[in-house]
Design a protein around this motif. Structure first.
Motif, PDB file in Angstrom:
ATOM      1  N   LEU A  28      34.038  35.562  26.914  1.00 27.44           N
ATOM      2  CA  LEU A  28      34.744  35.990  25.700  1.00 27.44           C
ATOM      3  C   LEU A  28      34.071  35.446  24.443  1.00 27.44           C
ATOM      4  O   LEU A  28      33.892  36.173  23.461  1.00 27.44           O
ATOM      5  N   THR A  29      33.684  34.179  24.466  1.00 30.34           N
ATOM      6  CA  THR A  29      33.005  33.571  23.314  1.00 30.34           C
ATOM      7  C   THR A  29      31.688  34.280  23.040  1.00 30.34           C
ATOM      8  O   THR A  29      31.375  34.616  21.892  1.00 30.34           O
ATOM      9  N   LEU A  30      30.914  34.515  24.097  1.00 30.26           N
ATOM     10  CA  LEU A  30      29.641  35.213  23.937  1.00 30.26           C
ATOM     11  C   LEU A  30      29.871  36.620  23.398  1.00 30.26           C
ATOM     12  O   LEU A  30      29.194  37.051  22.457  1.00 30.26           O
ATOM     13  N   ALA A  31      30.817  37.340  23.987  1.00 28.23           N
ATOM     14  CA  ALA A  31      31.072  38.724  23.577  1.00 28.23           C
ATOM     15  C   ALA A  31      31.445  38.797  22.094  1.00 28.23           C
ATOM     16  O   ALA A  31      30.931  39.643  21.358  1.00 28.23           O
ATOM     17  N   ARG A  32      32.319  37.914  21.659  1.00 23.19           N
ATOM     18  CA  ARG A  32      32.705  37.898  20.232  1.00 23.19           C
ATOM     19  C   ARG A  32      31.500  37.568  19.354  1.00 23.19           C
ATOM     20  O   ARG A  32      31.308  38.184  18.308  1.00 23.19           O
ATOM     21  N   SER A  33      30.692  36.576  19.770  1.00 24.58           N
ATOM     22  CA  SER A  33      29.539  36.177  18.955  1.00 24.58           C
ATOM     23  C   SER A  33      28.506  37.298  18.854  1.00 24.58           C
ATOM     24  O   SER A  33      27.783  37.383  17.857  1.00 24.58           O
ATOM     25  N   LEU A  34      28.428  38.135  19.870  1.00 21.59           N
ATOM     26  CA  LEU A  34      27.480  39.248  19.853  1.00 21.59           C
ATOM     27  C   LEU A  34      27.975  40.445  19.045  1.00 21.59           C
ATOM     28  O   LEU A  34      27.197  41.335  18.719  1.00 21.59           O
ATOM     29  N   GLY A  35      29.285  40.475  18.764  1.00 13.59           N
ATOM     30  CA  GLY A  35      29.817  41.564  17.951  1.00 13.59           C
ATOM     31  C   GLY A  35      30.813  42.481  18.638  1.00 13.59           C
ATOM     32  O   GLY A  35      31.223  43.489  18.063  1.00 13.59           O
ATOM     33  N   PHE A  36      31.217  42.165  19.874  1.00 17.14           N
ATOM     34  CA  PHE A  36      32.264  42.981  20.503  1.00 17.14           C
ATOM     35  C   PHE A  36      33.567  42.749  19.746  1.00 17.14           C
ATOM     36  O   PHE A  36      33.978  41.610  19.546  1.00 17.14           O
ATOM     37  N   GLN A  37      34.191  43.829  19.332  1.00 19.53           N
ATOM     38  CA  GLN A  37      35.418  43.747  18.547  1.00 19.53           C
ATOM     39  C   GLN A  37      36.670  43.903  19.405  1.00 19.53           C
ATOM     40  O   GLN A  37      37.704  43.348  19.090  1.00 19.53           O
ATOM     41  N   GLU A  38      36.563  44.687  20.440  1.00 23.29           N
ATOM     42  CA  GLU A  38      37.694  44.901  21.346  1.00 23.29           C
ATOM     43  C   GLU A  38      37.263  44.463  22.740  1.00 23.29           C
ATOM     44  O   GLU A  38      36.253  44.929  23.261  1.00 23.29           O
ATOM     45  N   ILE A  39      38.034  43.541  23.313  1.00 27.67           N
ATOM     46  CA  ILE A  39      37.709  43.037  24.646  1.00 27.67           C
ATOM     47  C   ILE A  39      38.931  43.230  25.533  1.00 27.67           C
ATOM     48  O   ILE A  39      39.965  42.584  25.343  1.00 27.67           O
ATOM     49  N   VAL A  40      38.793  44.154  26.473  1.00 29.28           N
ATOM     50  CA  VAL A  40      39.883  44.506  27.378  1.00 29.28           C
ATOM     51  C   VAL A  40      39.666  43.786  28.702  1.00 29.28           C
ATOM     52  O   VAL A  40      38.626  43.952  29.339  1.00 29.28           O
ATOM     53  N   GLY A  41      40.643  42.980  29.098  1.00 33.81           N
ATOM     54  CA  GLY A  41      40.591  42.341  30.406  1.00 33.81           C
ATOM     55  C   GLY A  41      41.305  43.227  31.415  1.00 33.81           C
ATOM     56  O   GLY A  41      42.392  43.733  31.139  1.00 33.81           O
ATOM     57  N   PHE A  42      40.686  43.453  32.560  1.00 35.74           N
ATOM     58  CA  PHE A  42      41.324  44.234  33.621  1.00 35.74           C
ATOM     59  C   PHE A  42      41.314  43.378  34.871  1.00 35.74           C
ATOM     60  O   PHE A  42      40.285  43.193  35.505  1.00 35.74           O
ATOM     61  N   THR A  78      41.694  41.286  23.703  1.00 33.13           N
ATOM     62  CA  THR A  78      42.425  42.163  22.792  1.00 33.13           C
ATOM     63  C   THR A  78      43.628  42.751  23.531  1.00 33.13           C
ATOM     64  O   THR A  78      44.704  42.870  22.989  1.00 33.13           O
ATOM     65  N   SER A  79      43.395  43.108  24.795  1.00 27.99           N
ATOM     66  CA  SER A  79      44.474  43.568  25.666  1.00 27.99           C
ATOM     67  C   SER A  79      44.129  43.158  27.093  1.00 27.99           C
ATOM     68  O   SER A  79      42.969  42.927  27.420  1.00 27.99           O
ATOM     69  N   LEU A  80      45.175  43.058  27.897  1.00 23.17           N
ATOM     70  CA  LEU A  80      45.009  42.606  29.272  1.00 23.17           C
ATOM     71  C   LEU A  80      45.821  43.513  30.178  1.00 23.17           C
ATOM     72  O   LEU A  80      47.026  43.693  29.978  1.00 23.17           O
TER      73      LEU A  80
END
Length: 187
Positions: A120-134, A178-180
């Motif tokens: 999650l930290t890496l994804a945000r730092s790279l610029g992912f704005q929406e992170i959906v956990g499944f 962002t959502s789970l």
């Protein structure tokens, strides 16, 4: 924190349907993080999502291990695998930003909270704005049975350790998703 019945029902209800459609706003960078025990159906779900939208970027630690070490069963140095994950995620952000792909799927067990936070930290730092956990939260016995029927069998002791990790620290929105979506049923 355990999701409420309403949240869980909503997750099951939305589940694959929500993820099967390309993201409605192509300028938003979205990452789908799959979580669950070996045998829970993560890669099967990823393949289903890729069938629905073949332009998606699939980032699989198993595929990376196969590429690096010639066999997905060879664990190899995690740092080497992680560097490839970072590289693939960076490429995905660029491709999404340029409108070439709708989103990316990260396919790994992600059973430990520490692993999820790192992604999650890496994804945000790279610029992912929406992170959906499944989270494919199938019963341990189902995953153990499926695991025994696979070509590449994960040792039962490893499966039990992963299961304890999920029980002790289940995926939660508070981790930064962002959502789970939690899927507890299986065919």
């Amino acid at each position: 924190m355990e999701p409420s019945s309403r949240q869980e029902a909503r997750g099951v209800e939305l589940g694959e349907d929500y993820l099967s459609t390309p993201h409605p706003t192509p300028t938003t960078t979205r990452l789908i993080i799959l979580m669950g025990l070996p045998g829970s159906g993560k890669t099967t779900l990823a393949q289903h999502l890729l069938t629905a939208s073949p332009e998606r970027r699939w980032i699989s630690t198993d595929a990376i291990r196969a590429q690096l070490f010639g066999d997905e069963a060879v664990q190899g140095p995690w740092l080497q695998v992680w560097r490839e994950v970072q590289h693939h995620l960076q490429q995905a952000v660029e491709q999404i930003s340029q409108g070439h792909i709708p989103d990316a799927i990260y396919d790994a067990t992600n059973t430990a909270r520490k692993q999820r936070r790192r992604v999650l930290t890496l994804a945000r730092s790279l610029g992912f704005q929406e992170i959906v956990g499944f989270w494919l939260n199938l019963p341990l016995e189902v995953c153990l049975t499926r695991n025994r029927q696979r070509d590449r069998v994960v040792p039962e002791a490893v499966m039990l350790r992963m299961h304890r990790q999920l029980l002790g620290a289940p995926p939660a929105l508070e981790e930064g998703f962002t959502s789970l979506i939690r899927q507890s049923w299986y065919p």
